[in-house]
Design an enzyme around this catalytic site. Structure first.
Site, PDB file in Angstrom:
ATOM      1  N   HIS A  19       0.412  -1.319   0.170  1.00  0.00           N
ATOM      2  CA  HIS A  19      -0.369  -0.393  -0.226  1.00  0.00           C
ATOM      3  C   HIS A  19       0.917   1.514   0.223  1.00  0.00           C
ATOM      4  O   HIS A  19       0.212   2.697  -0.546  1.00  0.00           O
ATOM      5  CB  HIS A  19      -0.956   0.058   1.433  1.00  0.00           C
ATOM      6  N   LYS A  51       9.862  -2.048   3.604  1.00  0.00           N
ATOM      7  CA  LYS A  51      10.391  -2.343   4.109  1.00  0.00           C
ATOM      8  C   LYS A  51      10.723  -3.709   5.589  1.00  0.00           C
ATOM      9  O   LYS A  51       9.411  -4.110   5.443  1.00  0.00           O
ATOM     10  CB  LYS A  51      10.249  -0.824   4.719  1.00  0.00           C
ATOM     11  N   LYS A 103       3.925  -1.521  11.916  1.00  0.00           N
ATOM     12  CA  LYS A 103       5.180  -1.142  12.822  1.00  0.00           C
ATOM     13  C   LYS A 103       5.018  -0.052  11.438  1.00  0.00           C
ATOM     14  O   LYS A 103       4.888   1.605  12.242  1.00  0.00           O
ATOM     15  CB  LYS A 103       6.514  -2.089  12.351  1.00  0.00           C
ATOM     16  N   LYS A 157      10.101  -8.601   4.678  1.00  0.00           N
ATOM     17  CA  LYS A 157      11.127  -9.145   5.607  1.00  0.00           C
ATOM     18  C   LYS A 157      11.584 -10.363   4.643  1.00  0.00           C
ATOM     19  O   LYS A 157      11.141 -11.017   4.053  1.00  0.00           O
ATOM     20  CB  LYS A 157      10.169 -10.380   6.611  1.00  0.00           C
TER      21      LYS A 157
HETATM   22  N1  GLU Z   1      14.915  -5.475  11.586  1.00  0.00           N
HETATM   23  C1  GLU Z   1      13.907  -4.668  12.133  1.00  0.00           C
HETATM   24  C2  GLU Z   1      12.553  -4.591  12.535  1.00  0.00           C
HETATM   25  O1  GLU Z   1      12.253  -5.740  12.485  1.00  0.00           O
HETATM   26  C3  GLU Z   1      14.266  -2.942  10.902  1.00  0.00           C
HETATM   27  C4  GLU Z   1      13.557  -3.225  10.079  1.00  0.00           C
HETATM   28  C5  GLU Z   1      14.177  -1.924   8.901  1.00  0.00           C
HETATM   29  O2  GLU Z   1      14.618  -1.347   9.234  1.00  0.00           O
HETATM   30  O3  GLU Z   1      13.560  -1.960   7.393  1.00  0.00           O
HETATM   31  O4  GLU Z   1      11.826  -3.931  12.915  1.00  0.00           O
END
Ligand code: GLU
Length: 476
Positions: free
Chosen positions: A68, A73, A97, A109
């Site tokens: 979206h 990220k 998040k 991820k």
């Molecule tokens: N791996 C971290 C998390 O779980 C950072 C992710 C990021 O900075 O893109 O939030």
């Protein structure tokens, strides 16, 4: 450390249950809710690298939960336990998040099934570059589409290799550095990124304790000073959270639990000294600043004010949720409390500051790094000295008009213009406070009807609503 019981649903199913708890309170159609819940895609790659005289095959994943907002990220994890279910659960959590802290990214991820300790640095570099090659080729690493970051088992070093690999494959892309965050400073990183997740945990707790009404719900009183804290996991996140809470907020770190033993001290552990010892010896054994115990299960259930799980998912589960003796749990890790345990703890009245908010400091500062890379200039570079000159002018004028001198300490502090680290901290603090304000408002509003209504459901509700609004705006 224990992980979720075999009979408990998987991590992904657990995230779905928590999502469904929130959907019940929202006016979102079944179809749209389903669209938001599912992962858009998961790419699995098996690649070979010639090492130690033969081909070694590795399995990696990159899951995209929601587009979206783009780029999507989320970190890349290196662990033997990495699997598709886990990567998808973590990608979903990244969507929520980013939404809760208003970072304009979708969720993704990645993971590689590997124990980094089994390989030398040179070997790890070759494996990482090859994995990155596979992802870059499919735009699963790309400054405008998908931007990885560190996670468990990876750090600055791996991010620098990924950035360099991208640059080699995209030699004319002026924004190449923005293809990954969490890089070392000399490769386009930003000050304050390494400690950002731990710093975010500290800011989240500081803001919680700023609200007396919220502290009262947890059964605690006062501020962070002297609060007994248990830290589980002494990696990048756990260490920094413990260090800042101990050194700056005067909290007492009474137990630090690691995979190979725990360190306890009812008077409070000197965190930096413990870290130095651990880094040198690989264990707390022999450290004079506390008592060492090999068996750690019982310590997770020890009495404390604040419990900080900062390692793996599923560590608070149906087996131990009943015995957890903390007023507040702040989820520095992703998914440390299973959906089943969450229900038990909610009924017990334990306040849980949920992962999607509590550990969002990392991605927030990743966002700042990405913006820095795209703007090709360090934050504060243009205005810092001008700011200082104006402050100095004001002080000089006050001293001239009053015929008095302001104190040296005040003068120095007041004049000092904001450098990159100061700006990063300010941006992170602001982000954590804003997100908490929106969560607590809904929390208190709903709690007036249902005393069991919790911060996690509030957080899910806000982020799902934001994602739904973006989908609607896109006309999807
Ligand atoms: N791996 C971290 C998390 O779980 C950072 C992710 C990021 O900075 O893109 O939030």
């Amino acid at each position: 450390m224990a992980t979720a019981r075999k009979s408990e649903p998987s991590f992904r199913a657990s995230v779905n249950t928590l999502f469904d708890n929130a959907i019940r309170h929202l006016n979102i159609s079944k179809g749209l809710a389903e669209k938001i819940r599912v992962c858009n895609s998961t790419y699995t790659v098996r690649f070979g690298v010639k090492l130690r005289g033969d081909f070694q095959t590795f399995t990696g994943y990159r899951s995209v939960h929601s587009e979206h907002a783009e780029p999507v990220k989320g970190g890349i994890r290196y662990a033997l336990s990495v699997n598709q279910d886990e990567v998808e659960a973590l990608a979903a959590l990244m969507t929520y998040k980013c939404a809760i802290v208003e970072v304009p990214f979708g969720g993704s991820k990645g993971g590689l099934c590997i124990n980094p300790r089994d390989w030398s640095e040179d070997e790890l570099e070759r494996i990482t570059r090859r994995f990155a090659f596979e992802l870059i080729k499919r735009d699963l690493i790309n400054p405008s589409q998908n931007v990885p970051a560190p996670d468990m088992g990876t750090g600055e070093r791996e991010m620098a290799w990924i950035a360099d690999q991208y640059k080699r494959m995209n030699t004319t892309d002026i924004d190449a550095r923005a293809c990954v965050t969490g890089k070392p400073l000399n490769a386009g990183g930003i000050r304050g990124r390494t400690e950002a997740t731990g710093r975010g945990v500290q800011y989240a707790l500081q803001d919680f304790f700023r609200h007396k009404e919220d502290v009262k719900v947890s059964g605690l009183k006062g501020d962070l000073k002297g609060k007994r804290i248990i830290i589980q996991g002494f990696g990048n996140v756990g260490y920094h959270a413990a260090k800042f809470l101990h050194e700056e907020d005067d909290a007492r770190i009474v137990h630090i639990i690691e995979y190979n033993g725990a360190l306890s001290n009812p008077k409070g552990i000197k965190v930096q000294a413990a870290k130095d010892w651990f880094s040198e010896h690989g264990t707390f054994k022999g450290f004079s600043g506390g008592t060492f115990t090999e068996k750690t299960e019982h310590l997770f259930e020890a009495e404390c004010d604040i419990l900080i799980p900062a390692a793996m998912e599923g560590v608070i589960n149906l087996d131990n949720a009943d015995h957890i003796d903390a007023n507040v749990i702040i989820e520095a890790a992703n998914g440390p409390v299973t959906a089943g345990a969450d229900e038990i703890l909610r009924k017990k009245g334990t306040v849980i500051i949920p992962d999607m908010y509590a550990n969002a400091g990392g991605v927030t500062v990743s966002y700042f790094e990405w913006v820095k890379n795209l703007s090709h200039i360090r934050f504060g570079r243009m205005q810092r000295r001008e700011e200082e000159a104006r402050h100095r002018m004001l002080i000089d004028e006050i001293e001239r008009a009053t015929g008095d001198k302001v104190s040296k300490v005040f003068k120095e502090r007041y004049i000092k213009g904001a450098d990159e680290l100061t700006l990063v901290r300010s941006g992170l603090d602001d982000t954590m406070r804003n997100a908490y304000a929106s969560m607590r408002e809904l929390w208190h509003q709903k709690r007036s009807d249902d005393a069991n209504f919790d911060l996690r459901t509030a957080a899910y509700m806000i982020s799902i609503q934001r994602v739904a609004d973006s989908y609607r705006a896109l006309g999807l």
